[in-house]
Motif scaffolding. Structure first.
Motif, PDB file in Angstrom:
ATOM      1  N   VAL A 262      16.768  23.855  68.390  1.00  0.00           N
ATOM      2  CA  VAL A 262      17.356  24.371  67.146  1.00  0.00           C
ATOM      3  C   VAL A 262      18.865  24.395  67.313  1.00  0.00           C
ATOM      4  O   VAL A 262      19.402  25.151  68.125  1.00  0.00           O
ATOM      5  CB  VAL A 262      16.829  25.785  66.822  1.00  0.00           C
ATOM      6  CG1 VAL A 262      17.495  26.328  65.553  1.00  0.00           C
ATOM      7  CG2 VAL A 262      15.321  25.759  66.658  1.00  0.00           C
TER       8      VAL A 262
ATOM      9  N   ARG B 228      17.560  23.299  58.198  1.00  0.00           N
ATOM     10  CA  ARG B 228      18.021  24.539  58.814  1.00  0.00           C
ATOM     11  C   ARG B 228      16.814  25.430  59.069  1.00  0.00           C
ATOM     12  O   ARG B 228      15.953  25.575  58.187  1.00  0.00           O
ATOM     13  CB  ARG B 228      18.977  25.239  57.847  1.00  0.00           C
ATOM     14  CG  ARG B 228      19.497  26.586  58.290  1.00  0.00           C
ATOM     15  CD  ARG B 228      20.342  27.213  57.202  1.00  0.00           C
ATOM     16  NE  ARG B 228      21.511  26.394  56.906  1.00  0.00           N
ATOM     17  CZ  ARG B 228      22.655  26.441  57.603  1.00  0.00           C
ATOM     18  NH1 ARG B 228      22.791  27.272  58.608  1.00  0.00           N
ATOM     19  NH2 ARG B 228      23.664  25.668  57.274  1.00  0.00           N
ATOM     20  N   VAL B 229      16.730  25.992  60.236  1.00  0.00           N
ATOM     21  CA  VAL B 229      15.624  26.924  60.523  1.00  0.00           C
ATOM     22  C   VAL B 229      15.916  28.253  59.823  1.00  0.00           C
ATOM     23  O   VAL B 229      17.028  28.775  59.912  1.00  0.00           O
ATOM     24  CB  VAL B 229      15.482  27.147  62.053  1.00  0.00           C
ATOM     25  CG1 VAL B 229      14.510  28.281  62.354  1.00  0.00           C
ATOM     26  CG2 VAL B 229      15.035  25.857  62.723  1.00  0.00           C
TER      27      VAL B 229
ATOM     28  N   ALA C 118      19.602  26.893  70.279  1.00  0.00           N
ATOM     29  CA  ALA C 118      21.028  26.611  70.545  1.00  0.00           C
ATOM     30  C   ALA C 118      21.785  26.655  69.219  1.00  0.00           C
ATOM     31  O   ALA C 118      22.491  25.717  68.852  1.00  0.00           O
ATOM     32  CB  ALA C 118      21.162  25.239  71.211  1.00  0.00           C
TER      33      ALA C 118
ATOM     34  N   ASN D 275      42.022  29.825  62.895  1.00  0.00           N
ATOM     35  CA  ASN D 275      41.609  28.627  63.642  1.00  0.00           C
ATOM     36  C   ASN D 275      40.097  28.520  63.749  1.00  0.00           C
ATOM     37  O   ASN D 275      39.594  27.541  64.295  1.00  0.00           O
ATOM     38  CB  ASN D 275      42.159  28.696  65.074  1.00  0.00           C
ATOM     39  CG  ASN D 275      43.597  28.234  65.155  1.00  0.00           C
ATOM     40  OD1 ASN D 275      44.156  27.764  64.176  1.00  0.00           O
ATOM     41  ND2 ASN D 275      44.188  28.379  66.336  1.00  0.00           N
TER      42      ASN D 275
ATOM     43  N   LYS E 197      43.592  20.270  79.250  1.00  0.00           N
ATOM     44  CA  LYS E 197      43.001  20.786  78.012  1.00  0.00           C
ATOM     45  C   LYS E 197      43.202  19.838  76.832  1.00  0.00           C
ATOM     46  O   LYS E 197      42.280  19.584  76.059  1.00  0.00           O
ATOM     47  CB  LYS E 197      43.606  22.153  77.671  1.00  0.00           C
ATOM     48  CG  LYS E 197      43.298  22.517  76.238  1.00  0.00           C
ATOM     49  CD  LYS E 197      43.250  23.933  75.884  1.00  0.00           C
ATOM     50  CE  LYS E 197      42.822  24.126  74.437  1.00  0.00           C
ATOM     51  NZ  LYS E 197      41.407  23.961  74.208  1.00  0.00           N
TER      52      LYS E 197
HETATM   53  P1  FAD Z   1      27.898  25.354  68.256  1.00  0.00           P
HETATM   54  O1  FAD Z   1      28.540  24.228  68.963  1.00  0.00           O
HETATM   55  O2  FAD Z   1      28.704  26.147  67.299  1.00  0.00           O
HETATM   56  O3  FAD Z   1      26.624  24.752  67.548  1.00  0.00           O
HETATM   57  C1  FAD Z   1      25.666  25.492  66.860  1.00  0.00           C
HETATM   58  C2  FAD Z   1      24.924  24.531  65.942  1.00  0.00           C
HETATM   59  O4  FAD Z   1      23.765  25.175  65.411  1.00  0.00           O
HETATM   60  C3  FAD Z   1      25.774  24.108  64.757  1.00  0.00           C
HETATM   61  O5  FAD Z   1      25.835  22.704  64.712  1.00  0.00           O
HETATM   62  C4  FAD Z   1      25.054  24.691  63.560  1.00  0.00           C
HETATM   63  O6  FAD Z   1      25.121  23.863  62.414  1.00  0.00           O
HETATM   64  C5  FAD Z   1      23.630  24.815  64.076  1.00  0.00           C
HETATM   65  N1  FAD Z   1      22.855  25.864  63.425  1.00  0.00           N
HETATM   66  C6  FAD Z   1      23.246  27.109  63.090  1.00  0.00           C
HETATM   67  N2  FAD Z   1      22.244  27.787  62.510  1.00  0.00           N
HETATM   68  C7  FAD Z   1      21.178  26.942  62.482  1.00  0.00           C
HETATM   69  C8  FAD Z   1      19.854  27.056  61.992  1.00  0.00           C
HETATM   70  N3  FAD Z   1      19.437  28.165  61.396  1.00  0.00           N
HETATM   71  N4  FAD Z   1      19.032  26.000  62.113  1.00  0.00           N
HETATM   72  C9  FAD Z   1      19.453  24.858  62.723  1.00  0.00           C
HETATM   73  N5  FAD Z   1      20.702  24.696  63.197  1.00  0.00           N
HETATM   74  C10 FAD Z   1      21.550  25.723  63.074  1.00  0.00           C
HETATM   75  N6  FAD Z   1      35.235  26.698  74.504  1.00  0.00           N
HETATM   76  C11 FAD Z   1      35.755  26.243  75.679  1.00  0.00           C
HETATM   77  O7  FAD Z   1      34.997  25.951  76.589  1.00  0.00           O
HETATM   78  N7  FAD Z   1      37.109  26.119  75.856  1.00  0.00           N
HETATM   79  C12 FAD Z   1      37.977  26.405  74.866  1.00  0.00           C
HETATM   80  O8  FAD Z   1      39.197  26.246  75.056  1.00  0.00           O
HETATM   81  C13 FAD Z   1      37.470  26.853  73.612  1.00  0.00           C
HETATM   82  N8  FAD Z   1      38.310  27.139  72.592  1.00  0.00           N
HETATM   83  C14 FAD Z   1      37.801  27.462  71.373  1.00  0.00           C
HETATM   84  C15 FAD Z   1      38.674  27.671  70.316  1.00  0.00           C
HETATM   85  C16 FAD Z   1      38.197  27.952  69.056  1.00  0.00           C
HETATM   86  C17 FAD Z   1      39.179  28.176  67.927  1.00  0.00           C
HETATM   87  C18 FAD Z   1      36.794  28.027  68.826  1.00  0.00           C
HETATM   88  C19 FAD Z   1      36.254  28.295  67.448  1.00  0.00           C
HETATM   89  C20 FAD Z   1      35.915  27.842  69.879  1.00  0.00           C
HETATM   90  C21 FAD Z   1      36.403  27.569  71.165  1.00  0.00           C
HETATM   91  N9  FAD Z   1      35.548  27.384  72.248  1.00  0.00           N
HETATM   92  C22 FAD Z   1      36.060  26.989  73.468  1.00  0.00           C
HETATM   93  C23 FAD Z   1      34.116  27.780  72.172  1.00  0.00           C
HETATM   94  C24 FAD Z   1      33.136  26.631  72.022  1.00  0.00           C
HETATM   95  O9  FAD Z   1      33.517  25.772  70.988  1.00  0.00           O
HETATM   96  C25 FAD Z   1      31.754  27.206  71.755  1.00  0.00           C
HETATM   97  O10 FAD Z   1      31.450  28.194  72.726  1.00  0.00           O
HETATM   98  C26 FAD Z   1      30.652  26.150  71.805  1.00  0.00           C
HETATM   99  O11 FAD Z   1      30.913  25.115  70.885  1.00  0.00           O
HETATM  100  C27 FAD Z   1      29.300  26.782  71.519  1.00  0.00           C
HETATM  101  O12 FAD Z   1      28.284  25.833  71.482  1.00  0.00           O
HETATM  102  P2  FAD Z   1      26.877  26.171  70.811  1.00  0.00           P
HETATM  103  O13 FAD Z   1      26.069  24.936  70.920  1.00  0.00           O
HETATM  104  O14 FAD Z   1      26.358  27.443  71.323  1.00  0.00           O
HETATM  105  O15 FAD Z   1      27.273  26.424  69.273  1.00  0.00           O
END
Ligand code: FAD
Length: 394
Positions: free
Chosen positions: A9, A77-78, A104, A129, A377
């Motif tokens: 997910v 979307r779940v 995820a 941002n 970076k």
């Molecule tokens: P995401 O990558 O956000 O993905 C979640 C996905 O789930 C999305 O595609 C969404 O559409 C999907 N989703 C949500 N709900 C549902 C649902 N109900 N059903 C199906 N799909 C769903 N990290 C670093 O390591 N270094 C950095 O310098 C850094 N700087 C950052 C700066 C900013 C401004 C931001 C916003 C983030 C930064 N991060 C950084 C953090 C990093 O981007 C996140 O921790 C990381 O992308 C998280 O990954 P994730 O897969 O958990 O979530």
């Protein structure tokens, strides 16, 4: 209904990385990813996009090009988890079955938790941002700042990338110096906690950075309301509860965040809503065919893409062990990293684990500001992300 051996997910950082690693394994399972968005973002780049270094488009790719070969993409979307029956219910009313589930779904941005924020975002110096749609407003606000009060906030909730609210503050301050408006300005960093950074070694360095730059760091200040007509930000002092009103000419807001509602309201949730997983194995604490990873998980570490880089191989090896009926042997130590950008061309690269002990990669003191870490970076990590991590290689 369609049933798959493994359903993921979310197709963000964690979802795509795990799918790529699983599909490169010797015995790849049948995998489906449920992801509603046609676009995928490398969010760490938004810090430098907000500071005008890169255009936002470089952070965006089509999801379809990132789904690993052989993996089914369900563009939906779940909305409900039904772990008792190994089913998921989607927004379009489909039921998807699974033998093993990986959650995820990332973290939810709760813009509406701050009265006055949603309607003023992107206008009159209110910027953030924290999304692709608002990141250009940051650069616009910084570029057009003619002096006065610039405020940078951090909410009183867990957030993704704990350092990001202060990175943009340091960059803006640097820009104000370059353009000659710094003398006519106050720069305030309002933090909900009592320290500038959770790890002492980096906190000591960052306190000095803020001091050198003349930034007024207000600890235990939590933004609770924005009155954009009067350009006022209302803070509540954490613990004391007293209200403080500050006038702003520009304000960069990091919104409150929480677990996605569909997780929060499900049997998978921990007491405070995250996917309730074992902090070592990433296996769910009650449903042994479910794993959680990344920002939506209860893993007690700082939520970053760098953390996911270390979580993914642990999850993949443990899931494959589970599928093969062998014990789960792999363990995650909480590793996370945060390149704290302290200006154009300088970064303190914080790396640490669950115990908040530094876990540095390079053979030098990473609490010092360095151009090399900025180059890492700005230019190297994005490449490693698209071509290494999301391909299941790094
Ligand atoms: P995401 O990558 O956000 O993905 C979640 C996905 O789930 C999305 O595609 C969404 O559409 C999907 N989703 C949500 N709900 C549902 C649902 N109900 N059903 C199906 N799909 C769903 N990290 C670093 O390591 N270094 C950095 O310098 C850094 N700087 C950052 C700066 C900013 C401004 C931001 C916003 C983030 C930064 N991060 C950084 C953090 C990093 O981007 C996140 O921790 C990381 O992308 C998280 O990954 P994730 O897969 O958990 O979530």
């Amino acid at each position: 209904k369609d049933t798959y051996q493994v359903v993921i997910v979310g197709g963000g950082t964690a979802g795509i990385t795990v799918a790529a690693q699983l599909s490169r394994s010797d015995t790849p399972p049948e995998i489906a990813i449920i992801e509603p968005s046609e676009k995928h973002y490398y969010q760490p780049q938004w810090t430098l996009v907000g500071a005008g270094v890169f255009p936002r488009e470089i952070s965006e790719r089509d999801t379809k090009d990132l789904i690993p070969p052989g993996v089914v993409w369900i563009k939906d979307r779940v909305v409900r988890f039904d772990p008792g029956n190994n089913n998921l219910i989607t927004e379009t009313g489909k039921t998807v079955g699974y033998h093993y589930l990986i959650v995820a779904a990332g973290i939810q941005l709760d813009w509406d938790k701050i009265p006055g924020l949603k309607e003023s975002l992107g206008k009159n110096g209110v910027c953030s941002n924290y999304s692709y749609h608002t990141v250009n407003s940051t650069w616009e606000s910084i570029r057009n700042f003619k002096g006065g009060n610039a405020i940078f906030t951090q909410p009183n909730t867990p957030i993704k990338c704990g350092g990001a609210p202060q990175k943009i503050c340091y960059l803006a301050e640097h820009y104000f110096r370059k353009t000659g408006v710094r003398d006519k300005s106050t720069v305030t960093l309002a933090l909900p906690q009592g320290v500038i950074f959770a790890v002492k070694k980096y906190a000591n360095a960052l306190v000095e950075v803020a001091k050198r730059k003349g930034i007024d760091v207000k600890y235990q200040h939590n933004l609770v309301e924005l009155r954009s007509d009067k350009k006022e930000a209302i803070f509540k002092k954490v613990e004391i509860g007293e209200s403080v009103t500050m006038k702003y000419d520009m304000i960069h807001v990091t919104p409150p965040m929480s677990a996605p509602d569909c997780v929060k309201n499900s049997p998978l949730a921990s007491e405070i809503g995250w996917v309730d997983v074992n902090k070592d194995t990433l296996q769910h604490n009650r449903f042994d065919n479910i794993f959680g990873i990344g920002d939506c998980s209860s893993l007690p570490t700082s939520k970053t893409a760098a953390a996911i880089r270390k979580q993914a191989p642990v999850l993949v090896r443990n899931l494959l062990a589970k599928i093969n009926g062998t014990p789960l042997m792999d363990s995650y130590d909480g590793y996370t990293a945060c390149p704290v950008v302290t200006g154009y061309g300088s970064v303190i690269l914080a790396e640490f684990d669950y115990k908040l002990n530094p876990r540095e990669t390079f053979p030098f003191d990473q609490s010092q500001e360095r151009y090399s870490m900025y180059a890492l970076k700005a230019f190297i990590l994005p490449r490693l992300y698209w071509h290494g991590m999301l391909k299941g290689r790094a």
